[in-house]
Design an enzyme around this catalytic site. Structure first.
Site, PDB file in Angstrom:
ATOM      1  N   HIS A  72       0.838  -1.203   0.000  1.00 47.71           N
ATOM      2  CA  HIS A  72       0.000   0.000   0.000  1.00 47.71           C
ATOM      3  C   HIS A  72       0.867   1.244   0.000  1.00 47.71           C
ATOM      4  CE1 HIS A  72      -4.086  -1.730   1.576  1.00 47.71           C
ATOM      5  NE2 HIS A  72      -3.647  -2.338   0.486  1.00 47.71           N
ATOM      6  N   TYR A 200      -9.353   5.309   7.499  1.00 49.60           N
ATOM      7  CA  TYR A 200      -9.482   5.698   8.911  1.00 49.60           C
ATOM      8  C   TYR A 200     -10.563   6.775   8.985  1.00 49.60           C
ATOM      9  CZ  TYR A 200      -5.022   3.414  10.067  1.00 49.60           C
ATOM     10  OH  TYR A 200      -4.015   2.493  10.273  1.00 49.60           O
ATOM     11  N   PRO A 292      -3.950   0.613  18.811  1.00 44.64           N
ATOM     12  CA  PRO A 292      -3.629   0.128  17.465  1.00 44.64           C
ATOM     13  C   PRO A 292      -3.847   1.157  16.349  1.00 44.64           C
ATOM     14  CG  PRO A 292      -5.596  -0.931  18.310  1.00 44.64           C
ATOM     15  CD  PRO A 292      -5.036  -0.145  19.423  1.00 44.64           C
ATOM     16  N   LYS A 296       1.314   0.342  15.171  1.00 45.15           N
ATOM     17  CA  LYS A 296       2.702   0.325  15.638  1.00 45.15           C
ATOM     18  C   LYS A 296       3.058  -0.873  16.505  1.00 45.15           C
ATOM     19  CE  LYS A 296       3.772   3.407  13.319  1.00 45.15           C
ATOM     20  NZ  LYS A 296       4.197   2.636  12.199  1.00 45.15           N
ATOM     21  N   TYR A 384       3.910   6.765  10.161  1.00 42.26           N
ATOM     22  CA  TYR A 384       3.057   5.597   9.878  1.00 42.26           C
ATOM     23  C   TYR A 384       3.876   4.501   9.177  1.00 42.26           C
ATOM     24  CZ  TYR A 384      -1.154   2.974   8.629  1.00 42.26           C
ATOM     25  OH  TYR A 384      -2.113   1.982   8.532  1.00 42.26           O
TER      26      TYR A 384
END
Ligand code: FAS
Ligand code: PHB
Length: 389
Positions: A72, A200, A292, A296, A384
């Site tokens: 991704h 998200y 979460p 990480k 990220y």
């Protein structure tokens, strides 16, 4: 039994460390209190940082991940009815690997078996002895028989509820914690994902996340109350609520089906300092927990493994204990950056019951600034995708 490194816990931390040490000719035994099937039954993480993927390659277990994973180049953030793509590849030239922790753990188990590594499953009542001396020992019970492992070092890879952290003298440990006033309700379903990448969602009704394990297996989450139980959320209610939190176009692409797994995870930030006591070293969730939201947890476990692997090689091959002495400081420097990022992503995307109108306006301003600033998006992207080891 005698070995160089006794590893408590056969989750990703313990199995990855064990595999890397075997490749260096450093003997180790892994003790696990559950069965291998139980370990594999736990649904956990789904996003692998590039550094973690490279560590799996170094351990010789990355082949299936490279073949079956998805790559991704970004995520989408949905806010106020619109979706905004965060293009990692454009911002920082890297992306992430989408591959379930369950499959990663399976690959590690297969790799350990092939390398002739010793893993003791259903090892009960593990106890750690003599960490403050030069001959530590681990005792445990199996099939009703008390057994013992003499070793040079102990790696406590036994997660948040393990025995290792609680084996520190209380005076030797300082813990930092934040408990969040909500949980994550997650389901797995054999349906195509809502979108090509993760979404998200910051919705007034609560956070949601549309993730995946493959193009045919979706992993979906809803922010829920800490008092909720799985039985309060039949599939139909879950999908109905998720559709309400998604924008109309994404909701229209949501494909429902009977969930094959459903669970609620509490959210906390937690760090124990230092991450070592004598010859006992804490690795992964045994030392720290993150919410979460920033994907990480598993990746932090992998960076701890990298540091202790390098330190043990330095001891056995280089005759230097600098890495061992520096382990806690090096690991914690990265842990706290990941704690900050995970906390900030959680604060940005969730509804907090105790927050007032001012707090909500600040959250909206945070999101509007993030989505309008290349500098802010670059910061999110590099955290990220994974900060350097
Ligand atoms: P683990 O907890 O995975 O493994 C520890 C092992 O030690 C277990 O197998 C346990 O049985 C064993 N053990 C415990 N006590 C023992 C004892 N006394 N003797 C012997 N063995 C013992 N991270 C993400 O990045 N994304 C996510 O979506 C995500 N979801 C999660 C959901 C849940 C419910 C939980 C609990 C965690 C989640 N995480 C997520 C974080 C998770 O992936 C961890 O970071 C990862 O499992 C860490 O791996 P380990 O450090 O190996 O710990
Ligand atoms: C998952 O797919 O389980 C997942 C992905 C990203 C997160 C958390 C969980 O931030």
């Amino acid at each position: 039994m005698r070995t160089q490194v006794a590893i408590v816990g056969a989750g990703p931390s313990g199995l990855l460390l064990g595999q890397l040490l075997l490749k260096e000719g450093i003997s180790n035994v892994v003790l696990e209190r559950q069965t291998a099937e139980h370990v594999l039954s736990r649904i956990r993480a789904g996003i692998i940082e590039t550094g973690t993927a490279e560590l799996l390659d170094a351990a010789g277990v990355g082949e299936r991940m490279r073949r079956e994973s998805l790559l991704h180049d970004g995520i989408e953030i949905a806010f106020a009815g619109a979706r905004h793509r965060v293009n990692f590849r454009d911002l920082i030239g890297r992306g992430v690997v989408v591959y379930g922790q369950t499959e990663l753990t399976r690959d590690l188990m297969v790799g350990r078996e092939a390398a002739g590594g010793t893993t003791v499953y259903q090892a009960q009542d593990a106890r750690l002895h003599g960490m403050d001396g030069s001959h530590p020992r681990v005792t445990y019970r199996q099939d009703g028989i008390e057994r013992s492992i003499d070793c040079d070092f102990i790696a406590g890879c036994d997660g948040f509820h393990g025995v290792s952290r609680s084996s520190f003298p209380q005076s030797a440990l300082t813990c930092y914690e934040r408990i969040y006033p909500f949980g994550w309700l997650g389901i797995m379903v054999h349906q195509p994902p809502v979108s090509d990448e993760l979404i998200y969602v910051n919705s007034e009704r609560g956070f949601a996340l549309c993730s995946m394990r493959s193009r045919r297996l979706s992993r979906l989450y809803l922010q829920c109350s800490v008092d909720d139980r799985v039985e309060d959320w039949p599939d139909e209610r879950f999908y109905d609520e998720l559709a309400r939190r998604l924008d109309p176009a994404a909701a229209a692409r949501l494909q429902t089906g009977k969930s094959i797994e459903k669970s609620i995870a509490p959210l906390r930030s937690f760090v124990a300092e230092p991450m070592c006591y004598g010859r006992l070293f804490l690795v992964g969730d045994a030392a720290h927990i993150v919410p979460p939201t920033g994907a990480k947890g598993l990746n932090l476990a992998a960076s701890d493994v990298y540091y202790i692997w390098q330190a043990l090689v330095g001891h056995y091959r280089g005759g230097s204990d600098t890495g061992l002495k520096e382990y806690s400081r090096r690991a914690l420097a990265r842990v706290w950056k990941a704690e900050r990022f995970s906390w900030s992503m959680t604060s940005l995307l969730h509804q907090f019951p105790e927050r007032n109108g001012f707090d909500r306006r600040i959250q909206e301003a945070d999101l509007e600034y993030l989505l309008s600033s290349r500098a802010a998006l670059t910061s999110l992207a590099e955290n990220y995708v994974g900060l350097p080891l």
